[in-house]
Design an enzyme around this catalytic site. Structure first.
Site, PDB file in Angstrom:
ATOM      1  N   LYS A 179       0.759  -1.165   0.217  1.00 26.00           N
ATOM      2  CA  LYS A 179      -0.028   0.121  -0.053  1.00 26.00           C
ATOM      3  C   LYS A 179       0.886   1.257  -0.062  1.00 26.00           C
ATOM      4  O   LYS A 179       1.637   1.785   1.147  1.00 26.00           O
ATOM      5  CB  LYS A 179      -0.929  -0.079   1.142  1.00 26.00           C
ATOM      6  N   GLY A 200      -5.193   3.373  -1.303  1.00 27.25           N
ATOM      7  CA  GLY A 200      -6.090   4.026  -0.493  1.00 27.25           C
ATOM      8  C   GLY A 200      -5.079   4.694   0.553  1.00 27.25           C
ATOM      9  O   GLY A 200      -3.856   4.843   0.521  1.00 27.25           O
ATOM     10  N   GLU A 242      10.195  16.518  14.745  1.00 29.50           N
ATOM     11  CA  GLU A 242      10.102  16.403  13.599  1.00 29.50           C
ATOM     12  C   GLU A 242       9.388  17.605  12.461  1.00 29.50           C
ATOM     13  O   GLU A 242       8.154  17.310  12.901  1.00 29.50           O
ATOM     14  CB  GLU A 242      10.109  15.134  12.886  1.00 29.50           C
TER      15      GLU A 242
END
Length: 476
Positions: free
Chosen positions: A172, A203, A381
């Site tokens: 994915k 998706g 981050e």
């Protein structure tokens, strides 16, 4: 290249199809226009993909390693053939400058495929230890979930190792960069990969990602993304005792020692910190300088940023493209505003959307000085073109500051004395350290991964293949 693309497809058991469902727009971050669509595959299609991979596993696992390695070599040749087109596709999907995309999303993935093939041929598939034979075989179905920022490289790092190990894969990719995943999967099929060995589902990380990570038919899930998402993936996988490899980002320090050549070091740190608009998990986003050199560093840093050309990602002269989305741009600007509120000084950048182009999600390269150690821009981050400068009193203080971080992915050390740099590198709590700006472009078997909140497990090389194997100890 076409202005728009057909809806991204899924690949199951060697057959392509486009799932039904509401469309998710794929947006060009430079033009801000819709260039395609993707659909959440969801649980049913994920289940079909895992079942396909499971059915193909035994035959692929028992294929001779020479055949698996040859398949990777053939795919590398095809990627080299189509590298320019795939690099242009990545540039269009997520705004990476074409010159960077050609190197990191075409040349480097082809190198990784070939290096993984070489490693597989030399891998200890059978090893005698203390009267036992250790037999290593592919562990089963690997669920690979990859991000948008270095899309082809991240797919290849996971898929090449899993296939070399004799495991099968359900991928994915990010919904923001689905087309390069489709293109790469097509190359594997063209190279002769049997149906079902490599499957693709489309998706989001909110719907299709959890359906894959929680599927009980997996043997392993390999995820690259945020800490929050990584924790969710690990929690889902733990419910069925699925092993995980997690690469979750970083806040990487660049330690410049007092004897380093300042211009060389700072030019290198700016380049590595702002690479891909700062959208790189191992970007050096914290610059640690001796207090005595801080004043001299300002002009060098400003000059280095001035050479960092912003513009159209398709222009070979562009060094920094837009951020991947409006949401990402706004997130980065929020961090910059917070840094200023915390007492930081903007050596470069304005803290506002860049005016370099009438369209595009641009943020100017931003260097922040004078922040306290507990500032968010120091500790979190940002994933944008923001470099925070910190100062230290001595080497022990530099090591303390570098290690005072929730992340532990990578670091740099700069010094005129390589052995002095290596001694400091050995004290840093990270998975990888680069001395004097050495790049990993020509070292595709060096393992990559982190400690602490940067995750666990390793990709690339011997350790990358080992992640996707099971060991049976045979005694007689």
């Amino acid at each position: 290249m076409a202005d728009t693309f057909d809806r991204a497809g899924c690949l199951i058991d060697g057959a392509w199809f486009v799932p039904d469902g509401p469309a998710i727009d794929v947006i060009d971050p430079y033009t801000e226009t819709v260039i395609g669509e993707v659909v959440d595959a969801g649980e049913r299609i994920v289940d079909d993909a895992v079942r396909s991979a499971a059915a193909a596993h035994a035959a692929w696992r028992d294929t001779d390693v020479s055949e698996r390695a040859a398949l990777l070599d053939r795919t590398a040749d095809l990627l080299t053939r189509d590298g320019a087109a795939i690099a242009a596709l990545v540039s269009r999907e997520m705004g990476m400058p074409i010159s960077l995309a050609e190197v990191t999303q075409a040349q480097l993935p082809a190198d990784v495929l070939r290096a993984t093939a070489r490693t597989a041929r030399d891998f200890p598939w059978s090893q005698d230890i203390d009267g036992a034979t250790l037999v290593r075989r592919g562990s089963g179905v690997v669920g690979a979930i990859t991000p948008w920022n270095m899309p082809v490289h991240q797919i290849v790092a996971k898929v090449s190792a899993a296939l070399a190990a004799g495991s099968t894969v359900v991928l994915k990719a990010s919904e923001m960069t689905p087309y390069d995943a489709n293109a790469l999967a097509a190359l594997f099929l063209e190279a002769g990969l049997p149906a079902g060995v490599f499957n693709v589902v489309t998706g989001t990380g909110a719907v299709t990602g959890p359906a894959l990570a929680a599927h009980p038919g997996l043997a392993h899930v390999s995820f690259t993304g945020s800490v929050v998402a990584g924790r969710a993936v690990a929690s889902l996988a733990a419910q069925t005792l699925i092993r995980c490899t997690l690469e979750l980002g970083g806040k990487s320090p660049a330690v410049v020692l007092p004897d380093a050549d300042l211009e060389t070091a700072l030019t290198g740190v700016v380049a590595s910190g702002l690479v891909n608009s700062g959208q790189a998990c191992n970007a050096t986003t914290r610059l640690l300088l001796p207090e005595a050199l801080a004043a001299d560093a300002a002009d060098v840093l400003t000059a280095a940023v001035a050479r960092h050309t912003l513009g159209d990602p398709a222009d070979p002269q562009t060094r920094q493209g837009p951020l991947v989305s409006a949401r990402q741009r706004d997130r980065v600007l929020d961090y910059i505003a917070d840094a200023v509120a915390a007492g930081g000084h903007l050596l470069t950048g304005t803290g506002k959307p860049s005016e370099v182009s009438p369209t595009g999600f641009f943020v100017d390269p931003t260097i922040v000085t004078g922040l306290p150690e507990d500032a968010r821009a120091i500790r979190e981050e940002i994933f944008g073109p923001v470099l925070a400068v910190q100062t230290y009193t001595d080497v022990d203080d530099a090591v303390r500051i570098a290690n005072d971080c929730a992340y532990g992915l990578s670091a740099e050390v700069w010094s005129a004395d390589v052995e002095r740099a290596r001694a400091v590198a050995g004290r840093l709590d990270v998975g990888q350290v680069k001395i004097n700006g050495v790049r990993t472009r020509n070292r595709p078997t060096v393992p990559f991964g982190g400690v602490k909140n940067s995750g666990y497990g390793r990709e690339l090389g011997h350790l990358g293949i080992e992640e996707f194997t099971d060991v049976t100890a045979v005694m007689s």
